[in-house]
Motif scaffolding. Structure first.
Motif, PDB file in Angstrom:
ATOM      1  N   THR A 194      36.630  37.381  33.916  1.00 41.28           N
ATOM      2  CA  THR A 194      36.093  38.189  35.173  1.00 41.28           C
ATOM      3  C   THR A 194      35.605  36.945  35.921  1.00 41.28           C
ATOM      4  O   THR A 194      35.171  35.868  35.307  1.00 41.28           O
ATOM      5  N   GLY A 197      42.255  34.456  47.154  1.00 39.53           N
ATOM      6  CA  GLY A 197      42.648  34.474  45.586  1.00 39.53           C
ATOM      7  C   GLY A 197      43.914  33.978  45.440  1.00 39.53           C
ATOM      8  O   GLY A 197      44.529  33.289  45.898  1.00 39.53           O
ATOM      9  N   ASN A 198      44.525  34.741  44.232  1.00 39.18           N
ATOM     10  CA  ASN A 198      45.853  34.390  44.114  1.00 39.18           C
ATOM     11  C   ASN A 198      46.188  32.991  43.717  1.00 39.18           C
ATOM     12  O   ASN A 198      47.463  32.457  43.885  1.00 39.18           O
ATOM     13  N   LYS A 205      34.954  40.544  39.209  1.00 39.18           N
ATOM     14  CA  LYS A 205      36.306  41.066  39.364  1.00 39.18           C
ATOM     15  C   LYS A 205      37.120  40.455  38.137  1.00 39.18           C
ATOM     16  O   LYS A 205      36.887  39.375  37.732  1.00 39.18           O
ATOM     17  N   THR A 206      38.223  41.406  37.725  1.00 45.20           N
ATOM     18  CA  THR A 206      38.951  40.912  36.955  1.00 45.20           C
ATOM     19  C   THR A 206      39.871  39.851  37.194  1.00 45.20           C
ATOM     20  O   THR A 206      40.513  39.872  38.351  1.00 45.20           O
ATOM     21  N   CYS A 207      40.097  38.480  36.306  1.00 44.22           N
ATOM     22  CA  CYS A 207      41.096  37.669  36.551  1.00 44.22           C
ATOM     23  C   CYS A 207      42.209  37.993  35.882  1.00 44.22           C
ATOM     24  O   CYS A 207      42.099  38.047  34.401  1.00 44.22           O
ATOM     25  N   PRO A 239      41.213  36.643  41.516  1.00 44.82           N
ATOM     26  CA  PRO A 239      41.230  37.824  42.371  1.00 44.82           C
ATOM     27  C   PRO A 239      40.633  37.408  43.702  1.00 44.82           C
ATOM     28  O   PRO A 239      39.850  36.299  43.995  1.00 44.82           O
ATOM     29  N   THR A 289      38.305  37.604  47.162  1.00 43.37           N
ATOM     30  CA  THR A 289      36.846  38.288  47.222  1.00 43.37           C
ATOM     31  C   THR A 289      36.483  38.235  48.947  1.00 43.37           C
ATOM     32  O   THR A 289      37.288  37.475  49.560  1.00 43.37           O
TER      33      THR A 289
END
Length: 123
Positions: free
Chosen positions: A75, A57-58, A79-81, A96, A98
């Motif tokens: 999301t 992610g990131n 998962k929340t972005c 995020p 994963t």
């Protein structure tokens, strides 16, 4: 374009929602409307960039479209972005991490609005 009984215009950069129109005619004053007249704007996703990310992610993802506002949450999968910036035509969020690769949904949600979903591939 306008006549005595018709006004046409293009409206841009408006968050989704329902609005009562107010039109000021240059030198004439405000146009009259039926009190029940409303205009409804919907949100729509046109593009995601980039369309892929690593499992870590990131990565900043830019969601382009129309009708966005600061009330949206994003999301990716479940998962929340984390949102970095928002305008009516663009949302940038931080993807995020994963544990599982593959295609997951990117979903925009605004209170009392329908969900807007696009797909993004995580590699």
């Amino acid at each position: 374009m306008a006549t005595d009984t018709f006004i046409a215009c293009n409206v841009t950069d408006v968050p989704s929602g329902e609005y009562k129109p107010i039109v000021e005619v240059n030198g004439k004053g405000f146009a009259k409307f039926d009190s029940n007249t409303t205009v409804i704007f919907s949100s729509k996703i046109f593009n995601l960039s980039p369309s892929s990310s690593g499992l870590g992610g990131n990565v900043a993802i830019t969601i382009s479209g129309i009708g966005f506002s600061r009330n949206f949450s994003v999301t990716i999968g479940a998962k929340t972005c984390g949102i970095l910036t928002v305008s009516t035509t663009r949302i940038v969020c931080l993807a995020p991490a994963t544990k599982i690769g593959g295609e997951v949904s990117v979903t925009l949600e605004q209170p009392s609005e329908e969900l807007i979903t696009a797909g993004v591939q995580f590699v």
